[in-house]
Motif scaffolding. Structure first.
Motif, PDB file in Angstrom:
ATOM      1  N   ILE A  10     -60.186  22.986 -62.130  1.00 28.58           N
ATOM      2  CA  ILE A  10     -59.894  22.211 -60.920  1.00 28.58           C
ATOM      3  C   ILE A  10     -60.944  21.128 -60.695  1.00 28.58           C
ATOM      4  O   ILE A  10     -62.104  21.271 -61.044  1.00 28.58           O
ATOM      5  N   SER A  11     -60.454  20.019 -60.120  1.00 31.02           N
ATOM      6  CA  SER A  11     -61.342  18.921 -59.755  1.00 31.02           C
ATOM      7  C   SER A  11     -61.106  18.589 -58.289  1.00 31.02           C
ATOM      8  O   SER A  11     -59.983  18.677 -57.785  1.00 31.02           O
ATOM      9  N   LYS A  12     -62.201  18.223 -57.629  1.00 33.36           N
ATOM     10  CA  LYS A  12     -62.097  17.894 -56.215  1.00 33.36           C
ATOM     11  C   LYS A  12     -63.005  16.719 -55.906  1.00 33.36           C
ATOM     12  O   LYS A  12     -64.171  16.689 -56.303  1.00 33.36           O
ATOM     13  N   SER A  13     -62.451  15.715 -55.239  1.00 31.60           N
ATOM     14  CA  SER A  13     -63.312  14.635 -54.783  1.00 31.60           C
ATOM     15  C   SER A  13     -62.915  14.254 -53.364  1.00 31.60           C
ATOM     16  O   SER A  13     -61.757  14.404 -52.964  1.00 31.60           O
ATOM     17  N   PHE A  14     -63.904  13.822 -52.579  1.00 35.58           N
ATOM     18  CA  PHE A  14     -63.637  13.251 -51.262  1.00 35.58           C
ATOM     19  C   PHE A  14     -63.700  11.748 -51.420  1.00 35.58           C
ATOM     20  O   PHE A  14     -64.759  11.204 -51.737  1.00 35.58           O
ATOM     21  N   ASP A  15     -62.571  11.085 -51.172  1.00 35.96           N
ATOM     22  CA  ASP A  15     -62.483   9.655 -51.450  1.00 35.96           C
ATOM     23  C   ASP A  15     -62.963   9.384 -52.874  1.00 35.96           C
ATOM     24  O   ASP A  15     -62.350   9.816 -53.816  1.00 35.96           O
ATOM     25  N   ASP A  16     -64.106   8.678 -53.002  1.00 34.82           N
ATOM     26  CA  ASP A  16     -64.544   8.362 -54.365  1.00 34.82           C
ATOM     27  C   ASP A  16     -65.639   9.286 -54.861  1.00 34.82           C
ATOM     28  O   ASP A  16     -66.109   9.170 -55.986  1.00 34.82           O
ATOM     29  N   ILE A  17     -66.069  10.195 -53.995  1.00 39.87           N
ATOM     30  CA  ILE A  17     -67.200  11.030 -54.383  1.00 39.87           C
ATOM     31  C   ILE A  17     -66.717  12.332 -55.008  1.00 39.87           C
ATOM     32  O   ILE A  17     -66.027  13.128 -54.373  1.00 39.87           O
ATOM     33  N   MET A  18     -67.065  12.518 -56.271  1.00 32.48           N
ATOM     34  CA  MET A  18     -66.656  13.712 -56.990  1.00 32.48           C
ATOM     35  C   MET A  18     -67.486  14.903 -56.520  1.00 32.48           C
ATOM     36  O   MET A  18     -68.711  14.852 -56.514  1.00 32.48           O
ATOM     37  N   VAL A  19     -66.819  15.980 -56.061  1.00 33.27           N
ATOM     38  CA  VAL A  19     -67.563  17.175 -55.658  1.00 33.27           C
ATOM     39  C   VAL A  19     -67.743  18.086 -56.872  1.00 33.27           C
ATOM     40  O   VAL A  19     -68.830  18.546 -57.166  1.00 33.27           O
ATOM     41  N   PHE A  20     -66.648  18.355 -57.580  1.00 35.18           N
ATOM     42  CA  PHE A  20     -66.760  19.041 -58.859  1.00 35.18           C
ATOM     43  C   PHE A  20     -65.595  18.656 -59.746  1.00 35.18           C
ATOM     44  O   PHE A  20     -64.558  18.182 -59.285  1.00 35.18           O
ATOM     45  N   GLU A  21     -65.787  18.890 -61.011  1.00 33.41           N
ATOM     46  CA  GLU A  21     -64.810  18.447 -61.994  1.00 33.41           C
ATOM     47  C   GLU A  21     -64.631  19.562 -63.018  1.00 33.41           C
ATOM     48  O   GLU A  21     -65.616  20.146 -63.471  1.00 33.41           O
ATOM     49  N   ASN A  22     -63.355  19.861 -63.329  1.00 33.36           N
ATOM     50  CA  ASN A  22     -63.117  20.789 -64.424  1.00 33.36           C
ATOM     51  C   ASN A  22     -63.764  22.157 -64.251  1.00 33.36           C
ATOM     52  O   ASN A  22     -64.330  22.701 -65.188  1.00 33.36           O
ATOM     53  N   LEU A  23     -63.664  22.683 -63.047  1.00 37.28           N
ATOM     54  CA  LEU A  23     -64.307  23.965 -62.770  1.00 37.28           C
ATOM     55  C   LEU A  23     -63.313  25.098 -63.032  1.00 37.28           C
ATOM     56  O   LEU A  23     -62.167  25.035 -62.599  1.00 37.28           O
ATOM     57  N   SER A  24     -63.759  26.136 -63.728  1.00 36.53           N
ATOM     58  CA  SER A  24     -62.888  27.277 -63.982  1.00 36.53           C
ATOM     59  C   SER A  24     -63.602  28.574 -63.638  1.00 36.53           C
ATOM     60  O   SER A  24     -64.823  28.664 -63.771  1.00 36.53           O
ATOM     61  N   LEU A  25     -62.828  29.552 -63.193  1.00 35.92           N
ATOM     62  CA  LEU A  25     -63.414  30.845 -62.842  1.00 35.92           C
ATOM     63  C   LEU A  25     -62.319  31.900 -62.875  1.00 35.92           C
ATOM     64  O   LEU A  25     -61.215  31.677 -62.393  1.00 35.92           O
ATOM     65  N   THR A  26     -62.625  33.033 -63.479  1.00 28.86           N
ATOM     66  CA  THR A  26     -61.675  34.134 -63.480  1.00 28.86           C
ATOM     67  C   THR A  26     -62.319  35.318 -62.781  1.00 28.86           C
ATOM     68  O   THR A  26     -63.471  35.650 -63.050  1.00 28.86           O
ATOM     69  N   VAL A  27     -61.598  35.906 -61.848  1.00 28.53           N
ATOM     70  CA  VAL A  27     -62.135  37.055 -61.128  1.00 28.53           C
ATOM     71  C   VAL A  27     -61.226  38.250 -61.344  1.00 28.53           C
ATOM     72  O   VAL A  27     -60.010  38.154 -61.178  1.00 28.53           O
ATOM     73  N   LYS A  28     -61.830  39.364 -61.738  1.00 28.57           N
ATOM     74  CA  LYS A  28     -61.050  40.587 -61.980  1.00 28.57           C
ATOM     75  C   LYS A  28     -61.007  41.433 -60.724  1.00 28.57           C
ATOM     76  O   LYS A  28     -61.848  41.316 -59.843  1.00 28.57           O
TER      77      LYS A  28
END
Lengths: 248, 222
Positions: A10-28
């Motif tokens: 997942i990627s998330k940005s506010f307007d033009d500011i990237m908060v994170f990019e290509n984040l992955s996580l698996t929780v069991k």
């Protein structure tokens, strides 16, 4: 163990500011994942995305086989499965403690009021607040409010619990009473993602530690290795910022 | 002391009739103000620039302009300029609703703005949809904030109805003046007794309402 939550690129940005990019996580199922990192590293935003309080630009979040999408028609129903507790006390000020706890189960799950109250009282007893059931939130201390907020999330029988810096606004002596409740939940096998600045607590509760910085997962591993033998310089430096040494 | 004139003829009944006229104008205006004010307050919360601009001008106009001037404009002005034949009572209700709507809208806007975003978010994360969030969590909080404040508005309106005698409505103060005039020879001291009675009547009308607002405020201070 079966996977309960899958966060895929997942990627998330506010307007033009990237908060994170290509984040992955698996929780069991039954796993406690603790995320630490400097302020502004995107860890709270990451939690808010899982609950669809923030919209992601790319990637997918799958809970229990269902995709979480802020635009989905059944979003409310999926959110029932995700319990969330925030940093600021967010109890409903116009309702008593007992009403705060039973409102969602009675109105959303259509639970019988008497059953909901019975369950609420059992939970309140466990967190040591059964004498506060008829009080209003303003009559409680910060620590007491946070314990009620945790119970309110539990009342919906969530599959996973997201705790977003729940002790950050508390006086030091109240932190303990809240974190003891969380430790208790971990022991009973609740699935949780915890964002915190309390390192001692993180070490005690985590099955897996994650260190985030600048919108990336820099390092992850089991709690002992993470704290005693960090692999990256960045994490070593971050952990060091919590240590104080006396200079004679 | 001048109280004896009250016992003459049906003077007490006339005074009560005047009070009733004042109460009628304020109650009708309050009902209209609440309905229009809630609508406008919610509209303003949508933060559309045009709506906000109109609302600000409207609110400032109402606050700056003396109610008496508004009454004259509507009652005398509309007859001349628009050729309307408004009764004095309709003109009063228009002016009081114009004023009340602005005040109510501001109360609604303020109450909505005072609810922290976290209330919406925690409701959403419990699984409440938008309609349920408003119904069970937001609206009850707003109503608790607003009812005591809008009751205060009612008492302010009742007080201000004393102005409507200026456009010919025979409300309680006007009746009082008439009684004093009629008895100027027989009871030269009537002014004190009559105006004291008018004062008591206003007090009896407003005090319970204001106490009730105070009671609700206490009850709902959570």
């Amino acid at each position: 163990m079966e996977t309960i939550l899958e966060v895929k690129n997942i990627s998330k940005s506010f307007d033009d500011i990237m908060v994170f990019e290509n984040l992955s996580l698996t929780v069991k199922k039954g796993e406690v994942v603790v995320i630490v990192g400097p302020s502004g590293c995107g860890k709270s935003t990451f939690l808010r995305c899982i609950n669809a309080l923030e919209r992601i630009q790319e990637g997918e979040i799958v809970l229990d086989g269902e995709s979480i999408d802020p635009a989905a028609k059944n979003l409310s129903r999926i959110r029932e499965k995700i319990g969330m507790v925030f940093q600021s006390y967010d109890l409903f000020p116009h309702l008593t403690i007992l009403q705060n706890l039973t409102l969602a189960p009675v109105k959303i799950r259509r639970t019988n009021r008497r059953d909901a109250e019975k369950e609420a009282l059992e939970f309140l007893d466990r967190v040591g607040l059964s004498n506060k059931k008829d009080s209003y939130p303003r009559q409680l201390s910060g620590g007491q409010k946070q314990r009620v907020a945790i119970v309110r999330a539990l009342m919906m029988h969530p599959e996973i619990l997201l705790l977003d810096e729940i002790t950050a606004a508390l006086d030091p002596e109240m932190v303990r009473e809240v974190l003891d409740v969380v430790l208790d939940l971990a022991r009973e096998g609740r699935t949780m993602i915890v964002v915190t600045h309390e390192m001692q607590f993180a070490r005690a509760v985590a099955d897996r530690m994650i260190f985030m910085d600048g919108g990336r997962i820099v390092e992850e591993g089991n709690a002992v290795e993470f704290f005693d033998a960090p692999k990256t310089d960045r994490l070593r430096k971050f952990l060091h910022s919590f240590d104080y040494e006396r200079r004679e | 002391m001048g109280f004896e004139v009250l016992l003459k003829g049906n003077n007490v009944a006339r005074l009560l009739g005047g009070l009733l006229a004042a109460l009628r104008i304020s109650l009708v205006s309050v009902v209209i103000s609440i309905i229009l004010g809630v609508l406008l307050g919610v509209l303003v919360t949508l933060r559309r620039p045009v709506i906000t601009a109109i609302y600000r001008i409207y609110l400032e106009t109402v606050r700056i302009m003396p109610q008496l001037v508004l009454l004259f404009i509507v009652f005398f002005g509309s007859t001349k300029a628009l050729g309307l034949n408004l009764s004095a009572e309709s003109a009063s209700i228009i002016v009081f609703s114009f004023w009340g709507t602005a005040e109510m809208a501001d109360l609604v806007r303020g109450s909505l703005a005072a609810i922290p975003v976290i209330q919406y978010e925690s409701a959403a994360s419990l699984g409440f949809d938008q309609v349920q969030t408003y119904r069970y969590i937001i609206v009850p909080q707003i109503v608790r904030r607003m009812i005591p404040l809008s009751i205060n508005l009612i008492t302010r309106m009742i007080k201000t109805t004393s102005l409507v005698m200026m456009i010919g409505i025979v409300e309680v103060l006007k009746v009082g003046q008439q009684i004093i005039e009629a008895n100027r020879k027989s009871s030269p001291n009537a002014a004190f007794g009559v105006f004291a009675t008018v004062f008591i009547l206003y007090f009896l009308a407003c005090f319970p309402i204001s106490r009730f607002a105070g009671y609700l405020e206490k009850k709902w201070e959570n």
